[in-house]
Design a protein around this motif. Structure first.
Motif, short mmCIF file in Angstrom:
data_model
loop_
_atom_site.label_atom_id
_atom_site.label_comp_id
_atom_site.label_asym_id
_atom_site.label_seq_id
_atom_site.Cartn_x
_atom_site.Cartn_y
_atom_site.Cartn_z
N VAL A 112 0.88 -1.17 0.00
CA VAL A 112 0.00 0.00 0.00
C VAL A 112 0.92 1.22 0.00
O VAL A 112 1.11 1.89 1.01
N ALA A 113 1.49 1.48 -1.17
CA ALA A 113 2.51 2.52 -1.24
C ALA A 113 2.59 3.08 -2.66
O ALA A 113 2.67 2.31 -3.62
N PRO A 114 2.59 4.41 -2.76
CA PRO A 114 2.31 5.32 -1.65
C PRO A 114 0.83 5.31 -1.31
O PRO A 114 -0.03 5.19 -2.19
N LEU A 115 0.52 5.44 -0.06
CA LEU A 115 -0.86 5.37 0.39
C LEU A 115 -1.68 6.52 -0.19
O LEU A 115 -1.34 7.69 -0.03
N MET A 116 -2.76 6.16 -0.86
CA MET A 116 -3.73 7.11 -1.39
C MET A 116 -5.01 7.00 -0.54
O MET A 116 -5.04 6.24 0.43
N PRO A 117 -6.07 7.71 -0.87
CA PRO A 117 -7.29 7.60 -0.08
C PRO A 117 -7.83 6.17 -0.02
O PRO A 117 -8.01 5.51 -1.05
N VAL A 118 -8.05 5.68 1.17
CA VAL A 118 -8.68 4.39 1.41
C VAL A 118 -9.94 4.67 2.22
O VAL A 118 -9.87 5.11 3.36
N HIS A 119 -11.08 4.42 1.62
CA HIS A 119 -12.35 4.81 2.24
C HIS A 119 -12.78 3.87 3.37
O HIS A 119 -13.38 4.31 4.34
N ASN A 120 -12.43 2.59 3.23
CA ASN A 120 -12.83 1.62 4.24
C ASN A 120 -11.64 0.71 4.55
O ASN A 120 -11.51 -0.37 3.96
N PRO A 121 -10.73 1.14 5.44
CA PRO A 121 -9.52 0.35 5.72
C PRO A 121 -9.82 -1.08 6.15
O PRO A 121 -9.08 -2.00 5.79
N GLY A 122 -10.89 -1.29 6.94
CA GLY A 122 -11.21 -2.63 7.39
C GLY A 122 -11.56 -3.56 6.24
O GLY A 122 -11.04 -4.68 6.14
N ALA A 123 -12.42 -3.09 5.34
CA ALA A 123 -12.79 -3.90 4.18
C ALA A 123 -11.60 -4.10 3.25
O ALA A 123 -11.43 -5.16 2.64
N PHE A 124 -10.75 -3.07 3.16
CA PHE A 124 -9.54 -3.14 2.34
C PHE A 124 -8.62 -4.26 2.86
O PHE A 124 -8.11 -5.08 2.08
N ALA A 125 -8.42 -4.29 4.17
CA ALA A 125 -7.57 -5.31 4.77
C ALA A 125 -8.16 -6.71 4.58
O ALA A 125 -7.44 -7.67 4.28
N ARG A 126 -9.49 -6.82 4.75
CA ARG A 126 -10.12 -8.13 4.57
C ARG A 126 -10.01 -8.59 3.12
O ARG A 126 -9.81 -9.79 2.85
N ARG A 127 -10.13 -7.66 2.19
CA ARG A 127 -9.98 -8.02 0.77
C ARG A 127 -8.58 -8.53 0.49
O ARG A 127 -8.39 -9.49 -0.27
#
Length: 303
Positions: A206-221
């Motif tokens: 995750v680099a460079p980090l851009m807008p992540v709207h739902n970090p929890g769902a992102f991590a689960r994905r």
């Protein structure tokens, strides 16, 4: 057997608006030193990158097209030109004695699976050389599903290879702004899943980090896609970087806040907790100035 020197057999029309100027490079392995993780080599089969990510730090590297040495390429033209190093496999073969026990990072200054790889296959040819170096570990870093064309070759490396997939946002509309010529985010998740199912260790970058709207769902994905670990890196702006205006226009300046980076990294770390076991799933928080290769090499600590 020495790999043959590749020849340019493809008409320029294949590359549309991309300026392609093949060259014969003088060297191919760039020593990479990191105080914590030791030495290794970065290997870039191309100069320039067709993906043309608008935030890329390589824009500020001194670059010149063949025949224009001493005339730097305007960083605003990043993504409109690329230079295949036609003799990269041959150079690598001749330098293979340097690779005993080393880690080779593909690639620090370009995407080894940018669209040109479909035609030139320089990354594949370099991987074929590295496969013949039994004590050499390989880190492949890409944002392209084109890596799947080498699925069987990557499997042949066994535990000596890992693939890092760059997915800096969970929103493809963000990707369309900051990486307009790169592959869509859903296609990257699908490629990660195929690599993982084939037994290849895959890590999320995750680099460079851009807008992540739902970090929890992102991590689960990421976990559902087979990622074994993840690391987060903040954006490093260049001096007088026009990308700052892109962030401002879209109300994305919050990504420069260290607290935001730590928040997203914390969610990923909860999904991929660190462990002392060899098969540990790891999360790294990478400062903006830290080289990509060092962050990737950290994932080999347990081997």
């Amino acid at each position: 057997m020495t790999p043959p020197l590749l020849a340019l057999e493809h008409p320029r029309e294949l590359f549309h608006d991309l300026q392609v100027e093949p060259e014969e490079a003088r060297s191919i392995l760039r020593p990479q030193k990191d105080d914590r993780y030791g030495f290794g080599f970065a290997l870039s089969p191309y100069r320039g990158c067709e993906h043309g990510c608008r935030y890329c730090y390589v824009r500020d590297y001194p670059q010149a097209l063949p025949g224009e040495k001493g005339k730097p390429v305007d960083r605003a033209l990043w993504g409109t030109w690329a230079v295949p190093k036609l003799n990269a496999p041959e150079l690598l073969w001749n330098q293979r004695h340097r690779l005993h026990g080393q880690t080779v990072f593909l690639a620090s200054a370009t995407d080894p699976y940018q669209p040109l790889e479909r035609e030139f296959r320089l990354t594949r040819a370099c991987l074929e050389v590295l496969l013949k170096c039994p004590t050499t570990r390989v880190l492949v870093h890409t944002r392209s599903p084109l890596v799947l064309q080498d699925l069987e070759l990557l499997k042949a490396f066994g535990p000596r290879v890992r693939v890092g997939f760059s997915i800096p946002t969970d929103d493809d509309t963000v990707r369309q702004v900051v990486e307009p010529r790169s592959p869509p985010i859903p296609s990257r998740w699908a490629a990660m899943e195929r690599l993982a199912k084939a037994g290849i260790e895959v890590n999320l970058a995750v680099a460079p980090l851009m807008p992540v709207h739902n970090p929890g769902a992102f991590a689960r994905r990421a976990k559902d896609s087979g990622a074994s670990g993840a690391w987060v890196g903040g954006l490093r702006l260049l001096k007088d970087d026009p990308f700052y205006d892109v962030l401002a226009r879209n109300d994305w300046l919050f990504i420069l806040d260290g607290d935001y980076v730590a928040q997203v990294a914390g969610v990923l770390q909860a999904t991929f907790p660190r462990s002392r076991r060899r098969e540990a799933k790891e999360t790294r928080v990478v400062p903006p100035c830290r080289p990509l290769v060092a962050a990737h090499r950290s994932l080999f600590e347990s081997m």
